[in-house]
Write a protein that holds these residues in place. Sequence first.
Motif, PDB file in Angstrom:
ATOM      1  N   VAL A 271      62.190 -50.034  -7.049  1.00 25.84           N
ATOM      2  CA  VAL A 271      61.108 -49.951  -8.578  1.00 25.84           C
ATOM      3  C   VAL A 271      61.590 -49.737  -9.661  1.00 25.84           C
ATOM      4  CG1 VAL A 271      59.253 -51.370  -9.752  1.00 25.84           C
ATOM      5  CG2 VAL A 271      60.230 -51.832  -7.275  1.00 25.84           C
ATOM      6  N   ALA A 272      62.661 -49.976 -10.613  1.00 25.93           N
ATOM      7  CA  ALA A 272      63.422 -48.892 -11.215  1.00 25.93           C
ATOM      8  C   ALA A 272      62.261 -48.674 -12.625  1.00 25.93           C
ATOM      9  CB  ALA A 272      64.440 -48.094 -11.621  1.00 25.93           C
ATOM     10  N   LYS A 273      62.608 -47.868 -13.563  1.00 26.45           N
ATOM     11  CA  LYS A 273      62.145 -48.146 -14.451  1.00 26.45           C
ATOM     12  C   LYS A 273      62.867 -48.771 -15.996  1.00 26.45           C
ATOM     13  CE  LYS A 273      58.884 -43.913 -13.912  1.00 26.45           C
ATOM     14  NZ  LYS A 273      59.682 -43.240 -13.163  1.00 26.45           N
ATOM     15  N   LYS A 274      64.414 -48.143 -15.303  1.00 24.02           N
ATOM     16  CA  LYS A 274      65.657 -48.387 -16.150  1.00 24.02           C
ATOM     17  C   LYS A 274      66.583 -48.821 -15.436  1.00 24.02           C
ATOM     18  CE  LYS A 274      64.048 -44.174 -19.080  1.00 24.02           C
ATOM     19  NZ  LYS A 274      64.974 -42.846 -19.860  1.00 24.02           N
TER      20      LYS A 274
ATOM     21  N   ARG B 232      52.188 -51.470 -15.393  1.00 29.94           N
ATOM     22  CA  ARG B 232      53.880 -51.555 -14.796  1.00 29.94           C
ATOM     23  C   ARG B 232      54.288 -51.116 -14.123  1.00 29.94           C
ATOM     24  NH1 ARG B 232      58.442 -48.945 -17.680  1.00 29.94           N
ATOM     25  NH2 ARG B 232      60.325 -49.839 -17.134  1.00 29.94           N
ATOM     26  N   LEU B 233      54.294 -50.161 -12.838  1.00 31.13           N
ATOM     27  CA  LEU B 233      54.695 -49.838 -12.107  1.00 31.13           C
ATOM     28  C   LEU B 233      53.192 -50.430 -11.308  1.00 31.13           C
ATOM     29  CD1 LEU B 233      55.622 -46.655 -13.212  1.00 31.13           C
ATOM     30  CD2 LEU B 233      56.938 -48.073 -13.353  1.00 31.13           C
ATOM     31  N   PRO B 234      54.143 -50.334 -10.152  1.00 24.43           N
ATOM     32  CA  PRO B 234      53.170 -50.583  -8.666  1.00 24.43           C
ATOM     33  C   PRO B 234      52.432 -49.901  -8.394  1.00 24.43           C
ATOM     34  CG  PRO B 234      55.834 -50.996  -8.463  1.00 24.43           C
ATOM     35  CD  PRO B 234      55.702 -51.104  -9.839  1.00 24.43           C
ATOM     36  N   GLU B 235      51.600 -49.708  -7.459  1.00 24.02           N
ATOM     37  CA  GLU B 235      50.948 -48.622  -7.422  1.00 24.02           C
ATOM     38  C   GLU B 235      51.041 -47.772  -6.320  1.00 24.02           C
ATOM     39  OE1 GLU B 235      46.478 -47.979  -8.406  1.00 24.02           O
ATOM     40  OE2 GLU B 235      47.947 -49.123 -10.194  1.00 24.02           O
ATOM     41  N   SER B 236      52.035 -48.106  -5.366  1.00 23.17           N
ATOM     42  CA  SER B 236      52.763 -47.230  -4.668  1.00 23.17           C
ATOM     43  C   SER B 236      53.910 -46.150  -5.900  1.00 23.17           C
ATOM     44  CB  SER B 236      53.762 -48.270  -3.468  1.00 23.17           C
ATOM     45  OG  SER B 236      55.259 -49.014  -4.255  1.00 23.17           O
ATOM     46  N   THR B 237      54.257 -46.080  -6.332  1.00 13.57           N
ATOM     47  CA  THR B 237      54.645 -45.807  -6.925  1.00 13.57           C
ATOM     48  C   THR B 237      54.048 -44.605  -7.745  1.00 13.57           C
ATOM     49  OG1 THR B 237      56.994 -47.066  -7.379  1.00 13.57           O
ATOM     50  CG2 THR B 237      56.673 -45.343  -9.307  1.00 13.57           C
TER      51      THR B 237
END
Length: 252
Positions: free
Chosen positions: A141-144, A208-213
């Motif tokens: 799961v990437a931001k870009k 926006r980002l997963p809790e795992s990340t």
Amino acid sequence: MRNVRIPAGRPLTEEEARAAQDELRGRVVLDEPGPPPGTGRVTGVDVAYDDERGVVAAAAVVLDAATLAVVAEATAVGEVSFPYVPGLLAFREVPTVLAALDALDRDPGLVVCDGYGLAHPRRFGLASHLGVLTGLPTIGVAKKPFTFTYQDPGVPRGSTSPLLAGPEEVGRAVRTQAGVKPVFVSVGHRVGLDNACAHTLALAPEYRLPESTRRADALCRRALKEALGPTGARPTGDGAGTLPTVAPPPGR
């Protein structure tokens, strides 16, 4: 915290690293759906660097997939011994991430990487690399979107659009929160793309980002700060002032 030095026999040049990628890429499993979202455990992994001192810290944070509560966590600190080369980032990160995973006191379940799997110029990003070495189901799961193209997904949460390399779908842009920039999901190993997107949404109920990340990012930054100490000195692992070697277990 576990201290780790990259073991002997690692690729030292771009040519060696690309050859290793080519060999490992053939082991990626793409015909398994993966665990159902909201079941079992999900582990986020992330790294933080101090390039000036040549130090990398990795964190692994295990969540209960149903409640997103943290049930275990571990960190590792190692030496950066491979240069930054686009497309070969995994060779800087994998040994220390493996050490953090090995330090966990339970099976990590699905592993979520802050990066790419098949959405990679050589179709073998960090999530795929880590999955093949561990045998665990993994997603990126990437931001870009790296170098790939996509149409902006619809505004509602859960909207998706293909992430494309020409006509090839290498992942998906996923809107985890209404009106917020999407994240970019790709398969790593032993998980299907539909399931990877469903996991991502289940892991991002508020942000926006997963809790795992999010949790792994905070933990690896803290581990790096603690390892360097108030003077910013490199971490030491024994009385001789060296970082002890922690090699990956058999099969990795």
